[in-house]
Enzyme design. Structure first.
Site, PDB file in Angstrom:
ATOM      1  N   CYS A 190      71.151  54.045-123.674  1.00 24.74           N
ATOM      2  CA  CYS A 190      69.568  54.766-123.182  1.00 24.74           C
ATOM      3  C   CYS A 190      69.009  53.678-122.320  1.00 24.74           C
ATOM      4  O   CYS A 190      68.501  53.351-122.275  1.00 24.74           O
ATOM      5  CB  CYS A 190      69.493  55.128-124.424  1.00 24.74           C
ATOM      6  N   ASN A 244      75.180  51.400-132.955  1.00 22.31           N
ATOM      7  CA  ASN A 244      76.132  51.907-131.733  1.00 22.31           C
ATOM      8  C   ASN A 244      76.581  51.161-130.728  1.00 22.31           C
ATOM      9  O   ASN A 244      77.083  50.988-129.631  1.00 22.31           O
ATOM     10  CB  ASN A 244      75.114  53.278-131.784  1.00 22.31           C
ATOM     11  N   GLN A 281      78.331  57.568-134.737  1.00 22.31           N
ATOM     12  CA  GLN A 281      79.852  56.554-134.074  1.00 22.31           C
ATOM     13  C   GLN A 281      81.127  57.037-134.600  1.00 22.31           C
ATOM     14  O   GLN A 281      81.851  55.689-134.643  1.00 22.31           O
ATOM     15  CB  GLN A 281      79.224  54.909-133.948  1.00 22.31           C
ATOM     16  N   THR A 322      70.449  63.550-131.798  1.00 24.31           N
ATOM     17  CA  THR A 322      68.611  62.799-131.915  1.00 24.31           C
ATOM     18  C   THR A 322      68.080  64.100-132.513  1.00 24.31           C
ATOM     19  O   THR A 322      66.942  63.695-133.436  1.00 24.31           O
ATOM     20  CB  THR A 322      68.098  63.660-130.457  1.00 24.31           C
ATOM     21  N   THR A 378      69.039  81.131-131.173  1.00 28.14           N
ATOM     22  CA  THR A 378      70.281  81.270-131.079  1.00 28.14           C
ATOM     23  C   THR A 378      70.753  80.400-131.170  1.00 28.14           C
ATOM     24  O   THR A 378      70.673  79.531-130.418  1.00 28.14           O
ATOM     25  CB  THR A 378      70.127  82.190-129.784  1.00 28.14           C
TER      26      THR A 378
END
Ligand code: PLP
Length: 382
Positions: A324, A144, A183, A70, A241
């Site tokens: 989702c 996907n 994918q 994303t 980081t």
């Protein structure tokens, strides 16, 4: 349990898990620190990036590590922030893209390119919609929900001709090609030069690596803007980081995926045929141009969401569409885009095969799905 939802998530492989482990404890140092143990961790991190890059025919310096696909997709679209002053930049994206592309494309007032009923990009629509302002075209390498593999080299060739024409006319607006390969990484031999892409999104979570780890391949001439600012890590594009264990796990997983690519493709293709032979009364939705591990079926007159719960009772895990979209109770924009009716969409199941499966499970899954579908038909139609 029979898990047939590898497009949603894959378990971290033993090798990846083992490779990551020391970096959570013994080698926990911040790669930016000045002392030797930290410098060693920094070197290991760079080596991992190099291995990820190598798997797609790129160099470590071409890779920006991100917190998943994303974020990588969102980062790719920041190319539009650096538009030429003389022109406003516009973006085109495939209508069947993952929400992480669709949502960011909408933010940049993107225009959707249509797909054909077989799920492939409508190249005529692409050509018709490209203007001198178009700066970015985004099309996933493999979808996907359907596994449809897009002809990236063909798309790239079209863009190349347009760039030549622009140069002749003195128009300096860049034209980038971005592809989300989340994918595909597991199932296709990917090389950024062969694909002709300027940016490529990678996702560790779909290749038996850790979740929340991704990367964006960025060609040298593409200028991006930071998605987070601070310490200046990742070429200043994604401060914070470094996720050292994540990168190490991704590198191990991607290496394994490459090694097993051909064997896995053969196994999945064979299992797909077994399923298609042994399952009954379905319509195959993704007939051609798809990844070997994607089987999308439609059971007309049946509510696939109910099937999911009934199959769960038998410990078979499948999906309707993107995880989702399904969790939000939304209709699949992908299945709608290829022209399926609402009834067909409601009856569609996505089975995605993977490393957790074996041949016996495939026969068993076919049998259980047949039984559950028969029982559901009996309940609905009597
Ligand atoms: N792009 C595609 C094609 C995907 O399948 C996914 C995951 O479902 C994503 C992007 C988003 O990945 P993540 O949730 O890891 O950021």
């Amino acid at each position: 349990m029979i898990y047939l939802d590898h497009a949603a998530a894959t378990p971290v492989s033993d090798k990846a898990l083992k490779a990551m482990e020391p970096y959570f404890s013994r080698d926990f140092f911040n790669p930016s620190a000045a002392y030797l143990p930290a410098k060693r961790v920094a070197a290991d991190y760079e080596r991992a990036k190099g291995e990820i890059a190598h798997a797609i025919g790129a160099k470590a310096t071409d890779i920006v590590m991100t917190g998943g696909a994303t974020e990588a997709n969102n980062l790719a679209f920041t190319a539009l922030d650096n538009q030429m002053r003389s022109l406003t930049a516009s973006v085109l994206y495939l209508e069947t893209e993952h929400d992480s592309v669709r949502a960011v494309a909408e933010k940049y007032n993107g225009m959707a390119i249509r797909v054909l009923p077989n799920g492939l990009i409508d190249l005529d629509d692409l050509k018709a919609k490209i203007t001198d302002e178009t700066m970015l075209v985004s099309a996933s390498l493999a979808n996907n929900e359907l596994g449809t593999i897009q002809p990236m080299a063909e798309i790239s060739a079209i863009l190349k001709n347009i760039k030549i024409d622009r140069l002749k006319r003195g128009i300096k607006q860049p034209l980038y090609l971005h592809s989300d390969a989340s994918q595909a990484l597991n199932l296709l031999d990917i090389n950024v030069s062969r694909l002709g892409v300027d940016m490529l999104t990678l996702n560790a979570a779909k290749v038996y690596g850790p979740k929340g780890v991704g990367a964006l391949y960025v060609a040298h001439d593409v200028k991006l803007s930071p998605i987070s600012v601070g310490g200046g890590q990742e070429l200043g594009l994604r401060s914070g980081t470094e996720n050292v264990p994540g990168a190490i796990g991704f590198a191990a997983a991607i290496k394994e995926a490459k090694e097993h690519l051909n064997g896995n493709r053969k196994r999945y293709a064979k299992w797909k045929q077994t399923l298609l032979k042994e399952l009954r009364d379905y319509e195959l939705i993704n007939k051609k141009h798809t990844l070997d591990n994607f089987v999308v079926l439609c059971y007309s007159g049946i509510d696939a969401e109910r099937l999911i719960y009934l199959l769960e009772d038998r410990e078979v895990y499948v999906a309707t569409g993107a995880a989702c979209a399904a969790s939000k109770g939304q209709k699949s924009h992908v299945l709608a885009a290829i022209g399926l009716s609402d009834a067909q969409i409601a009856g569609s199941l996505r089975l995605t095969l993977g490393e957790t499966n074996d041949e016996e499970q495939i026969h068993m899954a076919a049998q259980i799905i047949n039984e559950v579908v028969d029982a559901e038909k009996e309940r609905v139609h009597g």
